[in-house]
Scaffold this motif. Structure first.
Motif, PDB file in Angstrom:
ATOM      1  N   ARG A 158      -4.812  -3.388 -12.563  1.00  0.00           N
ATOM      2  CA  ARG A 158      -5.692  -4.248 -11.771  1.00  0.00           C
ATOM      3  C   ARG A 158      -4.970  -4.911 -10.597  1.00  0.00           C
ATOM      4  O   ARG A 158      -5.571  -5.730  -9.902  1.00  0.00           O
ATOM      5  N   SER A 159      -3.702  -4.551 -10.384  1.00  0.00           N
ATOM      6  CA  SER A 159      -2.954  -5.177  -9.290  1.00  0.00           C
ATOM      7  C   SER A 159      -2.958  -4.328  -8.024  1.00  0.00           C
ATOM      8  O   SER A 159      -2.144  -4.535  -7.130  1.00  0.00           O
ATOM      9  N   ALA A 160      -3.850  -3.363  -7.964  1.00  0.00           N
ATOM     10  CA  ALA A 160      -3.917  -2.497  -6.783  1.00  0.00           C
ATOM     11  C   ALA A 160      -4.242  -3.320  -5.537  1.00  0.00           C
ATOM     12  O   ALA A 160      -5.089  -4.223  -5.589  1.00  0.00           O
ATOM     13  N   PRO A 161      -3.587  -3.040  -4.409  1.00  0.00           N
ATOM     14  CA  PRO A 161      -3.864  -3.780  -3.160  1.00  0.00           C
ATOM     15  C   PRO A 161      -5.174  -3.308  -2.517  1.00  0.00           C
ATOM     16  O   PRO A 161      -5.178  -2.679  -1.448  1.00  0.00           O
ATOM     17  N   VAL A 162      -6.284  -3.600  -3.181  1.00  0.00           N
ATOM     18  CA  VAL A 162      -7.582  -3.058  -2.781  1.00  0.00           C
ATOM     19  C   VAL A 162      -7.953  -3.455  -1.363  1.00  0.00           C
ATOM     20  O   VAL A 162      -8.426  -2.635  -0.571  1.00  0.00           O
ATOM     21  N   ARG A 163      -7.726  -4.706  -1.037  1.00  0.00           N
ATOM     22  CA  ARG A 163      -8.131  -5.171   0.303  1.00  0.00           C
ATOM     23  C   ARG A 163      -7.387  -4.409   1.393  1.00  0.00           C
ATOM     24  O   ARG A 163      -7.967  -4.042   2.416  1.00  0.00           O
ATOM     25  N   GLN A 164      -6.104  -4.151   1.176  1.00  0.00           N
ATOM     26  CA  GLN A 164      -5.334  -3.412   2.179  1.00  0.00           C
ATOM     27  C   GLN A 164      -5.729  -1.931   2.204  1.00  0.00           C
ATOM     28  O   GLN A 164      -5.729  -1.294   3.262  1.00  0.00           O
ATOM     29  N   VAL A 205       0.832  -1.206   0.000  1.00  0.00           N
ATOM     30  CA  VAL A 205       0.000   0.000   0.000  1.00  0.00           C
ATOM     31  C   VAL A 205       0.862   1.250   0.000  1.00  0.00           C
ATOM     32  O   VAL A 205       0.596   2.207  -0.736  1.00  0.00           O
ATOM     33  N   SER A 206       1.906   1.247   0.822  1.00  0.00           N
ATOM     34  CA  SER A 206       2.750   2.437   0.904  1.00  0.00           C
ATOM     35  C   SER A 206       3.432   2.720  -0.430  1.00  0.00           C
ATOM     36  O   SER A 206       3.607   3.879  -0.829  1.00  0.00           O
ATOM     37  N   GLU A 207       3.831   1.654  -1.150  1.00  0.00           N
ATOM     38  CA  GLU A 207       4.444   1.849  -2.464  1.00  0.00           C
ATOM     39  C   GLU A 207       3.408   2.268  -3.501  1.00  0.00           C
ATOM     40  O   GLU A 207       3.703   3.039  -4.410  1.00  0.00           O
ATOM     41  N   SER A 219      -9.950   2.275   6.080  1.00  0.00           N
ATOM     42  CA  SER A 219     -10.986   3.106   5.445  1.00  0.00           C
ATOM     43  C   SER A 219     -10.983   4.537   5.971  1.00  0.00           C
ATOM     44  O   SER A 219     -11.428   5.458   5.283  1.00  0.00           O
ATOM     45  N   GLU A 220     -10.460   4.745   7.196  1.00  0.00           N
ATOM     46  CA  GLU A 220     -10.434   6.101   7.745  1.00  0.00           C
ATOM     47  C   GLU A 220      -9.454   6.998   6.984  1.00  0.00           C
ATOM     48  O   GLU A 220      -9.477   8.223   7.151  1.00  0.00           O
ATOM     49  N   ARG A 221      -8.636   6.405   6.113  1.00  0.00           N
ATOM     50  CA  ARG A 221      -7.674   7.172   5.328  1.00  0.00           C
ATOM     51  C   ARG A 221      -8.086   7.235   3.854  1.00  0.00           C
ATOM     52  O   ARG A 221      -7.263   7.466   2.976  1.00  0.00           O
ATOM     53  N   LEU A 222      -9.375   7.022   3.590  1.00  0.00           N
ATOM     54  CA  LEU A 222      -9.907   7.076   2.225  1.00  0.00           C
ATOM     55  C   LEU A 222     -10.860   8.261   2.078  1.00  0.00           C
ATOM     56  O   LEU A 222     -11.578   8.614   3.018  1.00  0.00           O
ATOM     57  N   LEU A 223     -10.852   8.863   0.904  1.00  0.00           N
ATOM     58  CA  LEU A 223     -11.786   9.954   0.575  1.00  0.00           C
ATOM     59  C   LEU A 223     -12.514   9.570  -0.701  1.00  0.00           C
ATOM     60  O   LEU A 223     -11.892   9.284  -1.728  1.00  0.00           O
TER      61      LEU A 223
END
Length: 884
Positions: free
Chosen positions: A253-259, A107-109, A264-268
């Motif tokens: 399509r390789s985004a780490p969606v689950r992570q 996620v950080s990358e 979720s508190e860091r999503l807009l």
């Protein structure tokens, strides 16, 4: 590979690797795993301390997700010095899941990769003419104000308003303030940007996304931001999950969606156009509660909106309506902000950005500035763009700029005719036929909530490849399963609504009625649908004026039937019976007398519905039609509305045209601040103070008009039939009192005035009283309920000695001291006093004051005084209502 298959394979690989470890190695693995955070997160020690190999595999999968869990396990095995098992796990993973998945970023990358993708995708925006421009070049700052509802304490003086109530220009600082903490330290998770069509909500939302990606917004608070265009998503075929919608916005399509979803508190999520969402009630709109749950787009968006899906995520939503009832019920503790469009300064900036030629920009801007109505309309960026487009064409052709019109409808009509004239020549009759078909397509889409049309839709109406298709529809290619899917949509949603309105006037008189029904079906249909069609209906009214109907005949070569106009007129007149009244007179009086500061809002009702009707009437600019229409609306009641300058211009026009006997009631309304004049430079101010010209000195001393000035001027028009005006819980600063006082002296029809809890100052009440005492003032009934003022009531009482018309005075709920009652009795015995009825309901009176009033009743038997302790007097005349 399907997500479930990936999860199963990852679980098997982890279990096989961990079962190869000895008890000592497994213990060391657990300790190292505790200190192996990914994106700042690690599994709590309580879950690891006594976990066996199977438990550890499950914890890794559930906490990190399948593929990141393999990464974490492999790195931890190496740190626990079990390198052979780590190497075997890497090799088996490549065999089972392939090389692409092994290259998955953490996620950080991925944050950096995603931000760079957003910057590339949103660096440019398409203009309505399909030309792409940089968002940083085209974006002109708008005014954005916090929620402008009536304040909790109406008695608060204007000078005491908190600074946050002021509108601010939409720069990075203002965008950062949208999610600021409130007085109690709570940060809102839902922010609503509301404003009319074309005001720039979508552009502002895209600029927020772009600024976030550039690192200017929500630094250290938001890791990922996603733009969700509601109308497009609702037309997306098939079902989807929130995870699918997120992947659609990622560069791969390789985004780490689950992570990403795990924090979720860091999503807009930016939901653009939430008023497009269908009302709750059907299975299709049932909100999704899991980000991987597959359902309709309406269910996914509804789940986000109501916070049953990712309740900790931040939402920024845009909507046309000012928090309408159907939306308000779905929001969870929203913080509202109003997009007010361009300030006067920003309008000028936009003209110069658009023309990029100083001479033309100055000439166009000067022309629009001198046309007061057109200049005020330009606070809407899209209207500003249309005006600039039309003026640029007129300047290039050397035409007279004065042809430019002054209502939104006329500006749109002029734009369309200009586009048709500038296109290559074609057979006039064929173009007229194509316009009818294009308008039919727009109407079908608006009524069925469709913005995208297929090639089959165009072929059905014989529009594919037509002149109007190339001029007014934009082509969009979407990657499909088997082949590329081509869709068409109008250059702007408001154009679709304009053409939909135009379709009702382009119908041939003898032609069969359209399958979707005529104008009667549009206006008398479902209330929720009519709210969705507000702009279409407003355009329809604008097209019905005699001048616009002539324009349609001239530009499109067809005769418009008067039948449509009569149908619309009858519908408006019917609204007088159907339009609900939010606060009954008795209820309002009871609330005032019990000390309630303002009437309660009834949830789910459109409090600004009468204002929308007035906007429709304003679009006609036909005085006789407006006067006729308002006969069916004898009382106009606006409640809890922040009246902008445009709102007041609309209200003032309708009041100027209103018939005799009209009543206006403003309850808990806020008034937009009067426009401030630009401050002079220090040098000019010094020159003025050291002996500038007398004319400049006079200009400096000239007082500014109040926000209510346009309405007051309308009341003074000799054609105005306004009979009754009630201002309740509206803060009236002294500037407003001055203008209202002038109106009272000249208003030709005003015979009733009600003032309830308006935070009047002593000076304001004195100025108002001067107007009431004017010889030409026609006010016969005066109702004043100002509990906070005692001695200042002497000015109102003093009116009794001078007013030639005043016959009824209602002071219910006021505080009258003994000396004030003595002064009141003296004024009532003045030879020039013509008062016949005095209402003192719910006024606390001493025994001495009651005796004085009884003596007055004996001395003036023709005077009716109503008070519970004065029951010896006759009842008020039949038909008199002492309530407000």
């Amino acid at each position: 590979m399907e997500p479930d298959a990936v999860a199963g394979a990852a679980r098997e690989l982890l279990l096989a690797a961990l079962e190869d470890l000895s008890q000592q190695q497994l213990k060391r693995f657990r300790h190292k795993l505790r200190d192996a955070p990914l994106d700042g997160r690690s599994i709590p020690w309580g879950r690891l301390e006594n976990a066996n190999a199977m438990d550890l595999a499950e914890e890794l999968i559930n906490f990190y997700g399948p593929e990141p869990a393999l990464d974490v396990a492999r790195k931890t095995l190496k740190r626990a010095d079990v390198r052979n098992v780590a190497a075997r796990l890497k090799e088996q993973r490549l065999q089972r899941l392939g090389p692409s998945s092994s290259a998955l970023l953490s996620v950080s990358e991925y944050k950096k990769k995603y931000r760079e993708h957003v910057l590339r995708q949103h660096a440019k925006v398409k203009e309505r003419n399909a030309r792409s421009v940089k968002i940083t070049k085209r974006f002109t700052k708008l005014l954005i104000a916090p929620e402008s509802a009536v304040p909790e304490h109406p008695a608060q003086e204007p000078a005491e308003e908190p600074e946050r109530e002021r509108a601010r220009r939409s720069d990075t600082h203002t965008f950062n303030r949208l999610f600021r903490r409130d007085e109690e330290g709570q940060r809102p998770l839902t922010v609503v940007l509301q404003g009319p069509a074309g005001i720039g909500k979508t552009m502002a939302a895209k600029k927020i996304l772009y600024d976030w990606a550039a690192g200017k917004l929500y630094h250290g608070q938001v890791d990922f931001a996603f733009f969700m265009p509601c109308r497009e998503l609702l037309e997306r075929p098939g079902t989807c999950s929130l995870a699918d919608l997120i992947l659609d916005q990622c560069p791969d399509r390789s985004a780490p969606v689950r992570q990403m979803l795990a924090q979720s508190e860091r999503l807009l999520f930016i939901l653009d156009g939430v008023d497009e969402l269908p009302a709750l009630g059907s299975a299709e709109t049932a909100p999704c509660i899991d980000p991987f749950e597959v359902g309709s787009a309406a269910g996914v968006l509804g789940g986000l909106l109501s916070k049953v899906l990712l309740p900790e995520a931040r939402l920024l939503v845009t909507t046309r309506g000012a928090a309408p009832g159907k939306l308000q019920g779905r929001l969870c503790s929203p913080q509202c902000a109003e997009v007010r469009g361009f300030s006067d300064k920003d309008k000028k900036k936009y003209f110069y950005k658009f023309f990029q030629d100083e001479w033309r920009a100055e000439r166009a801007y000067r022309f629009v500035k001198e046309n007061e109505t057109l200049f005020s309309l330009c606070f809407v960026p899209f209207v500003c763009w249309i005006v600039c487009t039309v003026l640029r064409q007129q300047l290039e052709l050397g035409q007279d700029l004065s042809r430019t019109s002054k209502t939104t409808t006329s500006v749109y009509l002029l734009f369309i005719s200009s586009v048709l004239r500038s296109a290559p020549a074609a057979d006039g009759r064929r173009v007229q036929d194509e316009l009818r078909k294009l308008s039919r397509l727009a109407r079908e889409g608006v009524l069925r909530r469709r913005a995208q049309f297929s090639e089959k839709d165009l072929e059905r109406l014989e529009l594919r490849g037509s002149k109007v298709q190339t001029l007014f529809l934009s082509r969009k290619e979407l990657p499909g399963v088997l082949e590329t899917e081509v869709t068409y949509q109008f250059m702007d949603q408001s154009f679709q609504e304009f053409f939909a309105a135009l379709s009702y006037l382009l119908e041939d008189e003898g032609a069969p009625r359209a399958p979707l029904g005529g104008v009667g079906a549009l206006l008398r249909g479902d209330a929720e649908l009519r709210c969705h069609l507000a702009l279409t209906i407003r355009f329809l009214f604008g097209l019905l004026s005699a001048e616009r109907m002539q324009d349609i005949e001239r530009h499109f070569g067809c005769t418009v039937s008067e039948r449509v106009k009569q149908d619309v007129l009858r519908w408006v007149q019917d609204q007088g019976q159907d339009c609900p009244r939010r606060v009954t007179e008795g209820t309002e009086k009871t609330q005032v007398l019990q000390g309630a500061e303002e009437p309660e809002e009834e949830e789910g009702e459109e409090l600004n519905y009468p204002l929308e009707l007035l906007y429709c009437l304003y679009e006609t600019q036909e005085d006789a039609f407006v006067c006729q229409a308002l006969r069916g609306l004898p009382e106009l009641a606006l409640e809890r509305v922040h009246l902008s300058r445009m709102d007041l211009a609309v209200l003032s026009y309708c009041i100027r045209c209103c018939p005799a006997g009209q009543a206006l009631r403003l309850v808990s309304c806020r008034l937009a601040a009067a426009q401030e004049k630009k401050k002079k430079s220090l040098m000019k101010r010094l020159q003025g103070s050291l002996g500038g010209s007398s004319s400049s000195q006079a200009t400096i001393r000239k007082p500014l008009g109040s926000p209510l000035r346009p309405l007051c001027e309308a009341m003074m028009d000799q054609q105005c039939g306004l009979n009754s005006l009630t201002l309740s819980h509206c803060k009236l600063p002294d500037l407003v009192c001055r203008d209202l006082s002038e109106a009272l002296r000249e208003a030709p029809a005003l015979t009733e005035l009600g003032l309830v809890c308006n935070s009047l100052s002593e000076a304001g009440l004195r100025v108002l009283s001067e107007g009431l005492a004017w010889p030409q003032c026609r006010v016969q009934t005066l109702r004043v309920q100002q509990p906070g003022l005692q001695e200042a009531l002497q000015y109102v009482v003093g009116v009794l000695q001078h007013s030639p018309a005043l016959t009824t005075l209602d002071l219910s709920g006021c505080q009258l001291s003994g000396p004030m009652v003595t002064y009141l009795c003296a004024a009532l015995q003045y030879p020039g006093c013509r008062l016949q009825t005095l209402s003192l309901t719910s006024v606390d009176l001493s025994e001495q004051s009651l005796q004085a009033l009884r003596a007055l009743g004996t001395a003036k038997p023709g005077l009716v005084i109503t008070h519970p302790m004065l029951d010896s007097h006759p009842e008020p005349p039949k038909g008199f209502n002492s309530t407000l």
